[in-house]
Write a protein that holds these residues in place. Structure first.
Motif, mmCIF file in Angstrom:
data_model
loop_
_atom_site.group_PDB
_atom_site.id
_atom_site.type_symbol
_atom_site.label_atom_id
_atom_site.label_comp_id
_atom_site.label_asym_id
_atom_site.label_seq_id
_atom_site.Cartn_x
_atom_site.Cartn_y
_atom_site.Cartn_z
ATOM 1 N N GLY A 27 0.799 -1.210 0.000
ATOM 2 C CA GLY A 27 0.000 0.000 0.000
ATOM 3 C C GLY A 27 0.832 1.261 0.000
ATOM 4 O O GLY A 27 1.963 1.292 -0.480
ATOM 5 N N SER A 28 0.256 2.308 0.553
ATOM 6 C CA SER A 28 0.898 3.621 0.532
ATOM 7 C C SER A 28 2.236 3.627 1.249
ATOM 8 O O SER A 28 3.183 4.297 0.832
ATOM 9 C CB SER A 28 -0.039 4.638 1.186
ATOM 10 N N GLN A 33 -3.967 5.031 4.531
ATOM 11 C CA GLN A 33 -4.375 4.852 3.136
ATOM 12 C C GLN A 33 -5.227 6.028 2.667
ATOM 13 O O GLN A 33 -5.111 6.462 1.504
ATOM 14 C CB GLN A 33 -5.147 3.538 2.978
ATOM 15 N N VAL A 73 -3.192 1.666 -2.913
ATOM 16 C CA VAL A 73 -3.852 2.294 -1.775
ATOM 17 C C VAL A 73 -5.250 1.719 -1.554
ATOM 18 O O VAL A 73 -5.631 1.374 -0.433
ATOM 19 C CB VAL A 73 -3.928 3.822 -1.977
ATOM 20 N N ALA A 77 -6.575 -0.310 1.664
ATOM 21 C CA ALA A 77 -7.602 0.352 2.460
ATOM 22 C C ALA A 77 -8.838 -0.520 2.640
ATOM 23 O O ALA A 77 -9.373 -0.645 3.752
ATOM 24 C CB ALA A 77 -7.987 1.681 1.813
#
Length: 451
Positions: free
Chosen positions: A51-52, A131, A315, A319
């Motif tokens: 993810g981020s 996120q 992301v 999330a």
């Protein structure tokens, strides 16, 4: 580029709408009917964690001193998936549970179940908020919308996707998003390599940046140990891992998917790290958000579109998975005890209501101003200092009992809290909390054998 991104987001929402048709029960919603094949299971695990913090957080951290600065993410994260595959997948799959909280009820009783579940739920808010923050940063860059409006757009997209389709929507979109993620970062990597004059660009990266060993002084060693154990051990007692293992169609698929996802994660996560190091040392560019800013300023629209599609994929996949995990815990281990209802239709309603509750709380936290990297790290620290030993020892140590579990959760957490927030020793607090968590579990289990 903007219209392509909007079209891509609409496609993901459409998959969420389609996935709703596959859901008949609460178990379908949370575990996709325990029917995911190896490909979907592996991609779901990979996309959940990629993810981020991997693309944005780690790329900023690696510029501060090389790979040793990102020992937590991605190295610790990849290690966690591999360790979890060997240590916990088969034992928990054989138990046939719905949530991670169920393990604590079966092993230690209902009171410990509630305590452990609450700790787990709390740990997810920072991860989800990270996120939302990342989406806000990305969408603001693409559209020139305000940061706050961009966060809200990300919030509603993730909410719709997760609320409607649950685990089925996450698994199906993760498959697509993983392909987009890998393709996009490879495309950007080779574009940067060409701009830097070829693979000789690696020679301009200082050799010290490749090191995974910290300098032999107290501060760096403590930071290194704390960073390594935070995610590699702290994320093992996590609902998001549990949910993906239990969604697999067999024990063997769950095991293989964890190992493959760990190896895949480490391999893919290194690419943006090398990319940003080449940007700094070969192309001489560095900023507060080096990777995003460089691509925005110095690449063509085609590269931008591919990159931001991949970044948004990373992301959104993380999330949605991060929201569903605590929602499963809230709807299965907390709310039924309050409302005294256990029917399938009621559990499905509670699950979707929990998604809404968790999402709103995380949205509020997203506006707190914390960094992406710190929000994610705090989430794993909470589970490390409270749930690691009662979970692992609960599986492998026959003398573990309720007294040890309660003591380790409570004393471990407060030891970390006191050392971190009252004494102000951030990294020492992680190590102290972890050691106290383990020692409390062993000591109280031996002292109170009758419980």
């Amino acid at each position: 580029m903007i219209w392509f991104i909007f079209g891509y987001l609409l496609l993901l929402i459409g998959i969420g709408l389609f996935s709703k048709k596959l859901i008949k029960t609460g178990r379908d919603y949370l575990l996709a009917g325990q029917s995911l094949p190896l490909s979907l299971s592996t991609f779901a695990l990979f996309a959940t964690w990629f993810g981020s913090e991997t693309i944005l957080g780690a790329t900023d951290e690696v510029l501060k001193g090389g790979f040793v600065k990102v020992i937590e993410e991605p190295f610790g994260a990849a290690l966690c998936l591999i360790l979890a595959g060997f240590l916990i997948v088969k034992p928990i799959y054989r138990m046939g549970l719905t949530t991670f909280g169920d393990f604590f009820r079966v092993k230690y009783g209902e009171k410990v179940e509630i305590l452990a579940t609450l700790m787990l739920i709390i740990s997810y808010f920072g991860w989800i908020a990270a996120q939302f923050v990342a989406f806000g940063l990305i969408f603001k860059t693409i559209t020139n919308f305000s940061f706050e409006v961009s966060i809200l757009i990300g919030f509603f997209i993730v909410l719709i996707l997760t609320y409607l389709g649950g685990m089925w929507a996450i698994a199906l979109t993760d498959f697509i998003q993983t392909i987009v993620i890998i393709f996009s970062i490879l495309f950007v990597f080779f574009d940067v390599i060409l701009l830097a004059g070829g693979f000789s660009a690696f020679e301009k990266i200082p050799p010290s940046y490749y090191s995974l060993i910290p300098d032999l002084n107290y501060k760096d060693i403590i930071m290194y140990i704390a960073g390594l154990i935070t995610i590699s051990l702290g994320s093992i007692p996590g609902q998001e891992l549990f949910q993906r293992y239990m969604s697999s169609k067999s024990e063997n698929v769950a095991f293989k998917s964890s190992i493959l996802a760990g190896l895949m994660y480490l391999t893919v996560a290194l690419i943006p790290l090398f990319t940003v190091l080449i940007i700094k040392f070969s192309l001489g560019f560095e900023s507060k958000n080096t990777l995003i800013d460089f691509i925005s300023l110095y690449t063509n629209d085609y590269i931008k579109t591919i990159f931001f599609a991949g970044l948004i994929s990373a992301v959104l996949s993380t999330a949605s998975a991060a929201i569903l995990a605590p929602s499963a815990l809230l709807s299965n281990n907390i709310l039924p005890k309050i409302f005294k209802t256990f029917s399938e239709s009621a559990l499905l309603t509670l699950s979707r209501s929990s998604v809404l509750i968790i999402s709103i709380i995380s949205l509020l936290l997203a506006f707190s101003g914390e960094s992406i990297y710190q929000l994610v790290a705090t989430s794993s620290i909470i589970t490390l200092v409270s749930l690691f030993s009662p979970f692992i020892l609960g599986i492998y140590w026959s003398k573990s009992n309720r007294a040890g579990a309660v003591a380790s959760i409570v004393i471990g957490f407060f030891s970390w809290f006191v050392v971190n927030f009252l004494i102000g020793l951030e990294y020492e607090a992680v190590i102290v909390g972890f050691l106290v968590n383990v020692l409390s579990m062993v000591l109280f289990s031996l002292l109170f054998k009758e419980i």
